[in-house]
Write a protein that holds these residues in place. Sequence first.
Motif, short mmCIF file in Angstrom:
data_model
loop_
_atom_site.label_atom_id
_atom_site.label_comp_id
_atom_site.label_asym_id
_atom_site.label_seq_id
_atom_site.Cartn_x
_atom_site.Cartn_y
_atom_site.Cartn_z
N GLU A 191 -35.82 -11.11 12.82
CA GLU A 191 -35.13 -9.82 12.71
C GLU A 191 -33.62 -10.00 12.76
O GLU A 191 -32.88 -9.41 11.96
N GLU A 192 -33.15 -10.79 13.69
CA GLU A 192 -31.72 -10.97 13.87
C GLU A 192 -31.08 -11.59 12.64
O GLU A 192 -29.97 -11.19 12.22
N GLU A 246 -30.76 -8.84 9.92
CA GLU A 246 -29.79 -7.82 10.33
C GLU A 246 -28.37 -8.32 10.14
O GLU A 246 -27.53 -7.66 9.52
N GLU A 259 -25.52 -7.33 7.19
CA GLU A 259 -24.21 -6.78 7.57
C GLU A 259 -23.09 -7.55 6.87
O GLU A 259 -22.14 -6.95 6.34
N GLN A 316 -38.00 1.40 10.01
CA GLN A 316 -36.73 0.82 10.43
C GLN A 316 -35.99 0.19 9.25
O GLN A 316 -34.76 0.29 9.15
N SER A 317 -36.74 -0.44 8.35
CA SER A 317 -36.12 -1.06 7.18
C SER A 317 -35.58 0.00 6.22
O SER A 317 -34.54 -0.20 5.58
N ARG A 329 -32.39 1.21 7.70
CA ARG A 329 -31.36 0.18 7.55
C ARG A 329 -30.73 0.23 6.16
O ARG A 329 -29.50 0.13 6.01
N HIS A 371 -28.44 3.13 6.07
CA HIS A 371 -27.24 2.88 6.88
C HIS A 371 -26.18 2.16 6.07
O HIS A 371 -24.98 2.48 6.16
N HIS A 372 -26.60 1.20 5.26
CA HIS A 372 -25.65 0.44 4.45
C HIS A 372 -25.36 1.10 3.10
O HIS A 372 -24.55 0.58 2.32
N TYR A 387 -35.70 8.11 3.71
CA TYR A 387 -34.51 7.45 3.16
C TYR A 387 -33.44 8.47 2.79
O TYR A 387 -32.27 8.33 3.16
#
Length: 344
Positions: free
Chosen positions: A132-133, A136, A140, A186-187, A190, A193-194, A217
């Motif tokens: 996951e990290e 993410e 970013e 969550q995806s 995400r 968000h971007h 979405y």
Amino acid sequence: MQQLEMGLDTFGDVTLGAQGAPKPAARVIRELVEQAVLADELGVDFIGVGEHHREDFAVSAPDMVLAAIAGQTKRIRLGSAVTVLSSDDPVRVFQRFATLDAVSNGRAEVILGRGSFTESFPLFGYDLAQYEELFEEKLELFAELRKEQPVTWQGNTRAALANQPVYPHTESGALPTWIAVGGSPQSVVRAAHHGLPLMLAIIGGDPMAFAPFADLYHRALTEFGQPARPVGVHSPGHIAATDEQARDELWPHYAAMHAAIGRQRGWPAMTREQFEATAGPDGALFVGSPGTVAVKIAKVARALGLSRFDLKYSHGTLPHEAMLKSIDLYGTQVIPAVRAALAG
């Protein structure tokens, strides 16, 4: 509804030669280029090439294959399906696709995802515990790289950048970038968000069940203050003259591919009855005659408010000749029928 863009995706699945042995990867890749050239000639909007690091898929470097396709085509847009960002370096991904954009005269796209296989993690020295990290943080960074300005960024999974310019820039100033999602809320959030377009990978279940993800979405885009962005779908399928022919052609290859992956993941073998249900009106396989497939695509496009639909046309050892015929029917019959249905 704006005109639906219609594309094709392939993973460069390794097919069999005349004697029943797997073809060399080099030949599979050359045949993939031939398939893309045909799609370009037929007016298909997009060709996506997947990244894998396994013996049953020939393509580990999609951008290289796409560059070869760029040299033999004129209008079709070129992208990955997907680029496994977690086990790659965002700077190099951006540079490769910006270069592809240059040699293709602005036709490059990148679809970023975590992938459904994990072979690339040990291959490139990444720890699956950071699954996951890794995604993410690297997403970013990639979002910053897309601004095509000097980048300042710091994280745990890669060396920091301090006011670092990254070249080449694209001529348009913005590399088209999608986020591929398999069905995780969550995806989806995400991606919103971007402010990046969403590509839903629908490879099982009822496509209509993904409508809530499209709704989520759009709500998330609004909450994040992002402008409207397109939603696309990637789904497997095969087209032949009749429904029966399409299913009979695909079944042994699809079943063998499913069984091979299932042995690694603990899936039971697929039965013909399960295949028929998946290929039916409410399943994720878009298999049948041009008319049948067109009706199903139009139905899903309306329900999910799609801007693009990409048919994944390669399936295990399905022969090159069968794929060429499927591409031909997709371009000459399915695409016009879908657009006519949506316009009506």
